[in-house]
Write a protein that holds these residues in place. Structure first.
Motif, mmCIF file in Angstrom:
data_model
loop_
_atom_site.group_PDB
_atom_site.id
_atom_site.type_symbol
_atom_site.label_atom_id
_atom_site.label_comp_id
_atom_site.label_asym_id
_atom_site.label_seq_id
_atom_site.Cartn_x
_atom_site.Cartn_y
_atom_site.Cartn_z
ATOM 1 N N LEU A 57 103.624 84.691 12.581
ATOM 2 C CA LEU A 57 103.255 85.055 13.946
ATOM 3 C C LEU A 57 102.492 83.857 14.493
ATOM 4 C CD1 LEU A 57 102.041 88.782 13.851
ATOM 5 C CD2 LEU A 57 104.333 87.883 14.381
ATOM 6 N N ASN A 58 102.885 83.412 15.691
ATOM 7 C CA ASN A 58 102.226 82.261 16.332
ATOM 8 C C ASN A 58 101.778 82.607 17.736
ATOM 9 O OD1 ASN A 58 104.419 80.421 14.452
ATOM 10 N ND2 ASN A 58 102.323 79.696 14.629
ATOM 11 N N MET A 59 100.690 82.011 18.152
ATOM 12 C CA MET A 59 100.207 82.160 19.523
ATOM 13 C C MET A 59 99.297 80.987 19.861
ATOM 14 S SD MET A 59 97.578 85.301 18.797
ATOM 15 C CE MET A 59 97.334 85.733 20.511
ATOM 16 N N VAL A 60 98.923 80.886 21.139
ATOM 17 C CA VAL A 60 98.048 79.806 21.595
ATOM 18 C C VAL A 60 96.950 80.429 22.458
ATOM 19 C CG1 VAL A 60 97.918 77.743 23.071
ATOM 20 C CG2 VAL A 60 99.857 78.034 21.512
ATOM 21 N N ILE A 61 95.733 79.891 22.336
ATOM 22 C CA ILE A 61 94.644 80.339 23.212
ATOM 23 C C ILE A 61 94.065 79.151 23.970
ATOM 24 C CG2 ILE A 61 94.031 82.387 21.869
ATOM 25 C CD1 ILE A 61 91.710 80.814 20.633
ATOM 26 N N TYR A 62 93.532 79.464 25.154
ATOM 27 C CA TYR A 62 92.854 78.473 25.975
ATOM 28 C C TYR A 62 91.368 78.799 25.919
ATOM 29 C CZ TYR A 62 91.075 76.542 30.417
ATOM 30 O OH TYR A 62 90.331 75.901 31.375
ATOM 31 N N VAL A 63 90.581 77.780 25.539
ATOM 32 C CA VAL A 63 89.165 77.978 25.258
ATOM 33 C C VAL A 63 88.347 76.982 26.067
ATOM 34 C CG1 VAL A 63 87.453 77.689 23.385
ATOM 35 C CG2 VAL A 63 89.623 78.836 22.914
ATOM 36 N N GLN A 64 87.189 77.409 26.533
ATOM 37 C CA GLN A 64 86.229 76.461 27.109
ATOM 38 C C GLN A 64 85.039 76.388 26.165
ATOM 39 O OE1 GLN A 64 85.496 77.906 31.077
ATOM 40 N NE2 GLN A 64 87.362 76.957 31.860
ATOM 41 N N THR A 65 84.635 75.165 25.842
ATOM 42 C CA THR A 65 83.550 75.004 24.876
ATOM 43 C C THR A 65 82.708 73.787 25.196
ATOM 44 O OG1 THR A 65 83.001 74.851 22.523
ATOM 45 C CG2 THR A 65 84.940 73.628 23.237
ATOM 46 N N GLU A 66 81.470 73.831 24.736
ATOM 47 C CA GLU A 66 80.607 72.655 24.851
ATOM 48 C C GLU A 66 80.602 71.850 23.552
ATOM 49 O OE1 GLU A 66 76.737 73.535 26.455
ATOM 50 O OE2 GLU A 66 77.593 74.790 28.029
ATOM 51 N N MET A 67 81.336 72.317 22.548
ATOM 52 C CA MET A 67 81.367 71.583 21.269
ATOM 53 C C MET A 67 82.160 70.293 21.410
ATOM 54 S SD MET A 67 82.081 74.449 18.389
ATOM 55 C CE MET A 67 81.260 76.032 18.462
ATOM 56 N N SER A 68 81.763 69.279 20.645
ATOM 57 C CA SER A 68 82.525 68.033 20.606
ATOM 58 C C SER A 68 83.811 68.301 19.802
ATOM 59 C CB SER A 68 81.713 66.946 19.911
ATOM 60 O OG SER A 68 81.621 67.258 18.531
ATOM 61 N N PRO A 69 84.812 67.401 19.903
ATOM 62 C CA PRO A 69 86.051 67.627 19.157
ATOM 63 C C PRO A 69 85.820 67.800 17.654
ATOM 64 C CG PRO A 69 86.363 65.873 20.758
ATOM 65 C CD PRO A 69 84.914 66.227 20.797
ATOM 66 N N LEU A 70 84.970 66.956 17.056
ATOM 67 C CA LEU A 70 84.785 67.034 15.597
ATOM 68 C C LEU A 70 84.001 68.272 15.176
ATOM 69 C CD1 LEU A 70 84.193 63.392 14.306
ATOM 70 C CD2 LEU A 70 86.141 64.906 13.889
ATOM 71 N N VAL A 71 83.014 68.652 15.985
ATOM 72 C CA VAL A 71 82.272 69.882 15.659
ATOM 73 C C VAL A 71 83.226 71.075 15.731
ATOM 74 C CG1 VAL A 71 80.445 71.454 16.431
ATOM 75 C CG2 VAL A 71 80.007 68.986 16.325
ATOM 76 N N LEU A 72 84.041 71.092 16.779
ATOM 77 C CA LEU A 72 85.006 72.189 16.928
ATOM 78 C C LEU A 72 85.974 72.219 15.740
ATOM 79 C CD1 LEU A 72 86.274 74.469 18.637
ATOM 80 C CD2 LEU A 72 87.653 72.717 19.773
ATOM 81 N N LEU A 73 86.499 71.050 15.354
ATOM 82 C CA LEU A 73 87.421 70.987 14.212
ATOM 83 C C LEU A 73 86.760 71.573 12.960
ATOM 84 C CD1 LEU A 73 90.099 69.883 12.913
ATOM 85 C CD2 LEU A 73 88.762 67.868 12.274
ATOM 86 N N HIS A 74 85.519 71.168 12.698
ATOM 87 C CA HIS A 74 84.856 71.656 11.492
ATOM 88 C C HIS A 74 84.610 73.155 11.544
ATOM 89 C CE1 HIS A 74 83.832 67.282 10.684
ATOM 90 N NE2 HIS A 74 84.651 67.671 9.746
ATOM 91 N N ARG A 75 84.296 73.665 12.720
ATOM 92 C CA ARG A 75 84.104 75.117 12.838
ATOM 93 C C ARG A 75 85.424 75.849 12.578
ATOM 94 N NH1 ARG A 75 79.171 76.743 15.362
ATOM 95 N NH2 ARG A 75 79.898 78.854 14.947
ATOM 96 N N LEU A 76 86.527 75.272 13.041
ATOM 97 C CA LEU A 76 87.833 75.910 12.829
ATOM 98 C C LEU A 76 88.227 75.866 11.350
ATOM 99 C CD1 LEU A 76 89.744 74.540 15.965
ATOM 100 C CD2 LEU A 76 88.992 76.904 15.596
ATOM 101 N N LEU A 77 87.979 74.725 10.695
ATOM 102 C CA LEU A 77 88.314 74.605 9.265
ATOM 103 C C LEU A 77 87.464 75.583 8.441
ATOM 104 C CD1 LEU A 77 88.637 70.696 8.905
ATOM 105 C CD2 LEU A 77 90.490 72.367 9.089
ATOM 106 N N GLN A 78 86.188 75.713 8.846
ATOM 107 C CA GLN A 78 85.279 76.641 8.169
ATOM 108 C C GLN A 78 85.769 78.089 8.337
ATOM 109 O OE1 GLN A 78 81.470 76.652 10.138
ATOM 110 N NE2 GLN A 78 80.369 76.339 8.217
ATOM 111 N N LEU A 79 86.215 78.397 9.548
ATOM 112 C CA LEU A 79 86.717 79.754 9.813
ATOM 113 C C LEU A 79 87.974 80.039 8.973
ATOM 114 C CD1 LEU A 79 86.601 82.410 11.410
ATOM 115 C CD2 LEU A 79 87.766 81.259 13.307
ATOM 116 N N GLU A 80 88.861 79.040 8.870
ATOM 117 C CA GLU A 80 90.050 79.216 8.017
ATOM 118 C C GLU A 80 89.639 79.563 6.590
ATOM 119 O OE1 GLU A 80 93.248 76.047 9.999
ATOM 120 O OE2 GLU A 80 92.302 75.588 8.092
ATOM 121 N N LEU A 81 88.649 78.855 6.080
ATOM 122 C CA LEU A 81 88.196 79.101 4.697
ATOM 123 C C LEU A 81 87.574 80.481 4.570
ATOM 124 C CD1 LEU A 81 86.660 75.647 3.704
ATOM 125 C CD2 LEU A 81 88.777 76.686 2.854
ATOM 126 N N GLN A 82 86.727 80.834 5.548
ATOM 127 C CA GLN A 82 86.081 82.167 5.539
ATOM 128 C C GLN A 82 87.130 83.268 5.524
ATOM 129 O OE1 GLN A 82 83.805 82.599 9.117
ATOM 130 N NE2 GLN A 82 82.191 81.218 8.406
#
Ligand SMILES: Nc1ncnc2c1ncn2[C@@H]1O[C@H](COP(=O)(O)OP(=O)(O)OP(=O)(O)O)[C@@H](O)[C@H]1O
Ligand SMILES: Nc1nc2c(c(=O)[nH]1)N=C(CO)CN2
Length: 183
Positions: A61-86
């Motif tokens: 199953l695939n989908m895309v979301i549009y997000v507004q954030t104040e995080m920098s690209p690398l902070v956002l990437l790390h949060r996403l990788l962390q969420l994948e692991l969690q």
């Protein structure tokens, strides 16, 4: 989020082909929306898609979301990788590249940022060849031409829907989904 200049426009692709696929997609969206200074603004429909790359695995199953954030690209990437692991995604030798996963979160576009680092490449290096990304992305981009000059490619991808193993699986009422996110 008050200062408009510090708010970044981001498109994130989500995929799942192990376990309770829809529940895992929704759990990831819910988690992202709860991060500080980050809001999920639009949610695409969900598509069921044939695996690309490594074929001997279940449908995604695939989908895309549009997000507004104040995080920098690398902070956002790390949060996403962390969420994948969690959420139980295994990395390392036992997890096949392009193989099955409970959740996969990729940054497609971050403002107009272009980078070519192994850790973070933007736009996502394989997005333009993936109908399972382009079709939901095209559907939720407000003004595709304002972000990237790829309208014809995106339109062509949207028209290929179905022919490339990408089938609409569930329509998202994103106004309703966003209301649910608030509760
Ligand atoms: N735009 C991006 N979004 C997410 N990860 C990226 C991006 N660019 C580079 N990466 C890097 O790619 C690494 C591997 O990502 P991942 O395991 O999700 O790959 P994959 O899902 O097997 O393949 P694909 O990236 O083609 O979807 C991550 O650790 C991350 O540092
Ligand atoms: N249909 C589909 N195929 C894939 C996907 C995916 O999300 N959907 N992700 C992959 C690795 O990132 C490899 N192949």
């Amino acid at each position: 989020m008050t200062d408009a200049s510090s708010v970044h426009q981001v498109y994130i692709a989500l995929g799942s082909n192990m376990g309770e696929r829809e529940r895992q997609l929704m759990e990831a969206i819910h988690s992202i929306h709860q991060w500080e200074n980050t809001n999920v603004i639009r949610i695409s429909d969900i598509y069921e898609t044939d695996p690309v790359g490594y074929m001997d695995q279940p449908q995604f199953l695939n989908m895309v979301i549009y997000v507004q954030t104040e995080m920098s690209p690398l902070v956002l990437l790390h949060r996403l990788l962390q969420l994948e692991l969690q959420m139980g995604r295994e990395r390392g030798e036992q997890s096949e590249r392009f193989g099955p996963r409970t959740i996969d979160l990729d940054i497609l576009l971050y403002d107009n940022v272009i980078t070519d680092e192994q850790q973070l490449t933007l736009p996502h290096p394989r997005m333009m060849e993936r109908a399972f990304v382009l079709i939901p992305l095209y559907a939720i981009m407000a003004h595709p031409h304002e972000l990237y000059q790829q309208v014809s490619v995106l339109t062509a991808a949207a028209q290929r829907s179905g022919k490339e193993g990408v089938k609409l699986w569930k329509t998202t009422n994103w106004h309703k989904e966003l209301e649910l996110l608030e509760n």
